[in-house]
Design an enzyme around this catalytic site. Structure first.
Site, PDB file in Angstrom:
ATOM      1  N   SER A   1       2.066 -10.300  -7.765  1.00 29.81           N
ATOM      2  CA  SER A   1       2.811 -11.126  -8.160  1.00 29.81           C
ATOM      3  C   SER A   1       4.376 -10.632  -8.615  1.00 29.81           C
ATOM      4  O   SER A   1       4.125  -9.407  -8.807  1.00 29.81           O
ATOM      5  CB  SER A   1       2.330 -11.914  -9.606  1.00 29.81           C
ATOM      6  OG  SER A   1       3.361 -12.854  -9.962  1.00 29.81           O
TER       7      SER A   1
ATOM      8  N   GLN B   1     -11.019  -1.840   1.768  1.00 30.66           N
ATOM      9  CA  GLN B   1     -10.335  -2.830   1.368  1.00 30.66           C
ATOM     10  C   GLN B   1      -9.900  -3.971   2.219  1.00 30.66           C
ATOM     11  O   GLN B   1      -9.817  -3.720   3.521  1.00 30.66           O
ATOM     12  CB  GLN B   1      -8.760  -2.319   1.110  1.00 30.66           C
ATOM     13  CG  GLN B   1      -7.776  -3.436   0.577  1.00 30.66           C
ATOM     14  CD  GLN B   1      -6.583  -2.885   0.133  1.00 30.66           C
ATOM     15  OE1 GLN B   1      -5.433  -3.421   0.359  1.00 30.66           O
ATOM     16  NE2 GLN B   1      -6.390  -1.905  -0.564  1.00 30.66           N
TER      17      GLN B   1
ATOM     18  N   ASN C   1      -2.409 -12.661 -15.213  1.00 29.69           N
ATOM     19  CA  ASN C   1      -3.527 -12.210 -14.427  1.00 29.69           C
ATOM     20  C   ASN C   1      -4.454 -11.444 -15.295  1.00 29.69           C
ATOM     21  O   ASN C   1      -5.936 -11.440 -14.651  1.00 29.69           O
ATOM     22  CB  ASN C   1      -3.208 -11.581 -13.262  1.00 29.69           C
ATOM     23  CG  ASN C   1      -2.666 -12.667 -12.070  1.00 29.69           C
ATOM     24  OD1 ASN C   1      -2.906 -14.035 -12.212  1.00 29.69           O
ATOM     25  ND2 ASN C   1      -1.775 -12.357 -11.311  1.00 29.69           N
TER      26      ASN C   1
ATOM     27  N   TYR D   1       3.914  -1.584   4.227  1.00 31.43           N
ATOM     28  CA  TYR D   1       4.684  -2.509   3.252  1.00 31.43           C
ATOM     29  C   TYR D   1       6.239  -2.180   3.053  1.00 31.43           C
ATOM     30  O   TYR D   1       6.973  -2.784   2.795  1.00 31.43           O
ATOM     31  CB  TYR D   1       4.211  -2.459   1.771  1.00 31.43           C
ATOM     32  CG  TYR D   1       2.603  -2.809   1.921  1.00 31.43           C
ATOM     33  CD1 TYR D   1       1.910  -3.339   3.083  1.00 31.43           C
ATOM     34  CD2 TYR D   1       1.849  -2.760   0.741  1.00 31.43           C
ATOM     35  CE1 TYR D   1       0.826  -3.958   2.941  1.00 31.43           C
ATOM     36  CE2 TYR D   1       0.487  -3.141   0.639  1.00 31.43           C
ATOM     37  CZ  TYR D   1      -0.192  -3.547   1.533  1.00 31.43           C
ATOM     38  OH  TYR D   1      -1.214  -4.022   1.543  1.00 31.43           O
TER      39      TYR D   1
ATOM     40  N   PRO E   1      -6.585 -11.968  -3.462  1.00 32.58           N
ATOM     41  CA  PRO E   1      -7.741 -12.616  -4.030  1.00 32.58           C
ATOM     42  C   PRO E   1      -7.779 -13.815  -4.410  1.00 32.58           C
ATOM     43  O   PRO E   1      -8.801 -14.577  -4.778  1.00 32.58           O
ATOM     44  CB  PRO E   1      -7.802 -11.553  -5.245  1.00 32.58           C
ATOM     45  CG  PRO E   1      -6.418 -11.221  -5.360  1.00 32.58           C
ATOM     46  CD  PRO E   1      -6.022 -10.951  -4.034  1.00 32.58           C
TER      47      PRO E   1
ATOM     48  N   SER F   1      -9.472   0.080   5.418  1.00 29.25           N
ATOM     49  CA  SER F   1      -8.907  -1.231   5.353  1.00 29.25           C
ATOM     50  C   SER F   1      -9.101  -2.108   6.467  1.00 29.25           C
ATOM     51  O   SER F   1      -8.733  -1.648   7.640  1.00 29.25           O
ATOM     52  CB  SER F   1      -7.378  -1.049   4.824  1.00 29.25           C
ATOM     53  OG  SER F   1      -6.990  -2.555   4.512  1.00 29.25           O
ATOM     54  N   ASN F   2      -9.546  -3.298   6.483  1.00 26.63           N
ATOM     55  CA  ASN F   2      -9.720  -4.224   7.493  1.00 26.63           C
ATOM     56  C   ASN F   2     -10.960  -3.742   8.577  1.00 26.63           C
ATOM     57  O   ASN F   2     -10.708  -3.848   9.625  1.00 26.63           O
ATOM     58  CB  ASN F   2      -8.509  -4.723   8.065  1.00 26.63           C
ATOM     59  CG  ASN F   2      -7.758  -5.275   6.972  1.00 26.63           C
ATOM     60  OD1 ASN F   2      -8.022  -6.221   6.361  1.00 26.63           O
ATOM     61  ND2 ASN F   2      -6.550  -4.963   7.002  1.00 26.63           N
TER      62      ASN F   2
END
Length: 269
Positions: free
Chosen positions: A226, A155, A235, A42, A183, A133-134
């Site tokens: 967000s 995840q 949320n 990221y 989500p 993850s994945n």
């Protein structure tokens, strides 16, 4: 992580970079989010670290998760994983990673390289818990053979258009958590009439309904993202939203399917 309500709804940080990203992260922490999810890919571990430093919350109250991917450099080896984790700790400004994931394996050889190092990192006290993850169900079987420490979480993408029953069953069998990214299906849930109908019934929005549906699934931890302060705070309504059996059944019955994250090289099961 989930023995306290604060951690059952995490905060995703994908694309939250620069000063604006740090501001959003501070807003999230101050709004009550305690589970922060980032990744080396990221490019914002520094921003997460800056937000942790700026927010008026003790480090001990935060659950910080990050991820390392095997394909970030050509021909990586175990030392790459160790040095990458050291870099993550430095950028995050923390001494221990609460949860470290192996991110996006492209082949099972990646898993064979990375997970044995995770065992060592836990033994050294650098990492508290490990996740993946994945991963596919077959990948999880490979992980069973390699991990000497408990698998804490998987995840993967999950939302009403991708309910992931088979993968959730595989995770539940291992007594691990399913951390759900994307989500709200990257906004697709706002265009689903059945979810809009439930939102109107409860005088809330489709995002809150979808997050409450995810929270109703045992062991599932949604991590919405967000950058808008109002949405970040809104949320969290999902934590108090009590969907009835009719609502849950209506969402479970949706037949439309969509996967938002689907790289060409990934072979899903």
């Amino acid at each position: 992580m989930l023995d306290r309500e604060s951690y059952s709804l995490g905060f995703g940080t994908y694309s939250l970079t620069d000063e604006d990203g740090t501001d959003s992260l501070v807003t999230a922490i101050e709004a009550g989010y305690r589970h922060l999810d980032t990744a080396r890919l990221y490019g914002n571990e520094q921003e997460v670290g800056d937000a942790i430093d700026r927010a008026n919350v003790d480090r001990e109250e935060l659950f910080v998760a990050t991820k390392i991917a095997h394909f970030e450099e050509p021909d990586p080896d175990p030392e790459y994983v160790r040095s990458g984790v050291a870099d993550s700790l430095s950028r995050l400004g923390i001494e221990t990673i609460d949860l470290l994931y192996h991110h996006w394996p492209q082949q099972q050889a990646d898993i064979e390289t990375v997970l044995p190092v995770f065992n060592d990192l836990v033994e050294a006290g650098v990492v508290d818990r490990v996740g993946v993850s994945n991963y596919t169900p077959s990948d999880l079987e490979k992980a069973d053979d390699l991990l000497e420490v408990p698998l804490y979480a998987l995840q993967a993408e999950m939302h009403p258009l991708l309910p992931q029953e088979t993968l959730r069953d595989a995770v539940s069998e291992r007594d691990a958590y399913f951390v759900a990214y994307s989500p709200i299906a990257q906004g697709e849930v706002f265009d689903i009439p059945e979810i809009s109908e439930i939102a109107d019934k409860h005088e809330t929005d489709e995002a809150a309904v979808t997050l409450a549906w995810l929270l109703s699934k045992e062991g599932v931890v949604p991590i919405p993202r967000s950058q808008t302060p109002a949405h970040i705070r809104a949320n969290r309504v999902a934590l108090e939203l009590d969907l009835d059996d009719e609502d849950l059944t209506q969402i479970d019955a949706l037949e439309r399917r969509k996967r938002c994250e689907d790289p060409e090289w990934m072979e899903w099961e």
